[in-house]
Design a protein around this motif. Structure first.
Motif, PDB file in Angstrom:
ATOM      1  N   PRO A   7      16.420  34.767  63.172  1.00  0.00           N
ATOM      2  CA  PRO A   7      16.473  33.664  64.135  1.00  0.00           C
ATOM      3  C   PRO A   7      17.657  33.763  65.090  1.00  0.00           C
ATOM      4  O   PRO A   7      18.677  34.377  64.789  1.00  0.00           O
ATOM      5  N   THR A   8      17.483  33.144  66.230  1.00  0.00           N
ATOM      6  CA  THR A   8      18.571  32.931  67.180  1.00  0.00           C
ATOM      7  C   THR A   8      19.010  31.486  66.995  1.00  0.00           C
ATOM      8  O   THR A   8      18.175  30.583  66.944  1.00  0.00           O
ATOM      9  N   ARG A  18      17.059  26.687  65.276  1.00  0.00           N
ATOM     10  CA  ARG A  18      16.749  28.104  65.095  1.00  0.00           C
ATOM     11  C   ARG A  18      15.437  28.414  65.794  1.00  0.00           C
ATOM     12  O   ARG A  18      14.461  27.683  65.654  1.00  0.00           O
ATOM     13  N   GLY A  19      15.463  29.494  66.570  1.00  0.00           N
ATOM     14  CA  GLY A  19      14.271  29.898  67.291  1.00  0.00           C
ATOM     15  C   GLY A  19      13.981  31.375  67.069  1.00  0.00           C
ATOM     16  O   GLY A  19      14.897  32.161  66.838  1.00  0.00           O
ATOM     17  N   PHE A  28      10.027  27.439  66.937  1.00  0.00           N
ATOM     18  CA  PHE A  28      11.246  26.777  66.497  1.00  0.00           C
ATOM     19  C   PHE A  28      11.059  26.188  65.102  1.00  0.00           C
ATOM     20  O   PHE A  28       9.972  25.721  64.766  1.00  0.00           O
ATOM     21  N   VAL A  29      12.123  26.203  64.328  1.00  0.00           N
ATOM     22  CA  VAL A  29      12.067  25.665  62.968  1.00  0.00           C
ATOM     23  C   VAL A  29      11.834  24.155  63.064  1.00  0.00           C
ATOM     24  O   VAL A  29      12.611  23.425  63.687  1.00  0.00           O
ATOM     25  N   GLY A  30      10.735  23.718  62.464  1.00  0.00           N
ATOM     26  CA  GLY A  30      10.326  22.314  62.544  1.00  0.00           C
ATOM     27  C   GLY A  30      11.366  21.351  62.004  1.00  0.00           C
ATOM     28  O   GLY A  30      11.587  20.276  62.561  1.00  0.00           O
ATOM     29  N   VAL A  71       7.467  26.579  61.268  1.00  0.00           N
ATOM     30  CA  VAL A  71       7.886  26.639  62.659  1.00  0.00           C
ATOM     31  C   VAL A  71       6.807  26.020  63.536  1.00  0.00           C
ATOM     32  O   VAL A  71       5.629  25.948  63.153  1.00  0.00           O
ATOM     33  N   ILE A  72       7.242  25.560  64.720  1.00  0.00           N
ATOM     34  CA  ILE A  72       6.307  24.999  65.693  1.00  0.00           C
ATOM     35  C   ILE A  72       6.446  25.777  66.996  1.00  0.00           C
ATOM     36  O   ILE A  72       7.532  26.257  67.322  1.00  0.00           O
ATOM     37  N   ASN A  73       5.347  25.898  67.717  1.00  0.00           N
ATOM     38  CA  ASN A  73       5.385  26.640  68.965  1.00  0.00           C
ATOM     39  C   ASN A  73       5.877  25.760  70.111  1.00  0.00           C
ATOM     40  O   ASN A  73       6.199  24.580  69.918  1.00  0.00           O
TER      41      ASN A  73
END
Length: 157
Positions: A7-8, A18-19, A28-30, A71-73
């Motif tokens: 992750p970044t 975190r992406g 992205f981490v939900g 994660v979510i888009n």
């Protein structure tokens, strides 16, 4: 063995986001998004999204450890901003669209002559810079924050 993503990390008001890029799309981490929106129960975020807007992946960290996360888009991210109307949503939307998502995309873009956004940590905060022709450039609207920080004396130019 499963694929794990590195992750970044982005930080806003001392909260991490975190992406990762999956198939050239930002995810992205939900749990991080839910915390930024002030949700008491982060799992409620996933229940309100469509199946194609969320998935479970593994994140790999520098310590060689892995963590399974939901994660979510990008579409799910914007849907969450609208649906969970947080007072900070307008500023959060601006930060995400002007800094986070372009930086994440630029990190995974092939190297070439085009300018790209990079994150720099400086004096316990992150700054967005533009790397172009071997030089680092600061956005004009960032200059007041750079030149005069509340916690330090003004820099001499």
């Amino acid at each position: 063995m499963h694929d794990a993503y590195t992750p970044t990390f982005f930080t806003r008001h001392n909260r991490p986001l975190r992406g990762v890029m999956i198939d050239n799309q930002p995810w992205f981490v939900g749990h991080d998004v839910a915390r930024m929106l002030g949700l008491q129960h982060p799992q409620s975020l996933h229940r309100r999204l469509q199946p194609h807007e969320t998935q479970r992946i593994h994140l790999r960290y520098a310590t060689e450890s892995e963590e399974p996360v939901d994660v979510i888009n990008e579409a799910g991210l914007y849907k969450a901003l609208v649906r969970f109307g947080h007072p900070e949503s307008l500023h959060l939307d601006s930060w995400l669209t002007r800094e986070v998502i372009p930086t994440l995309r630029d990190q995974y873009a092939p190297d070439g002559p085009a300018p790209r956004r990079v994150m720099m940590s400086w004096q316990q905060r992150q700054m967005m810079l533009l790397e172009w022709q071997g030089e680092l450039w600061v956005a004009w609207e960032e200059m007041p924050r750079l030149v005069c920080d509340e916690s330090s004396t003004p820099l001499e130019l």
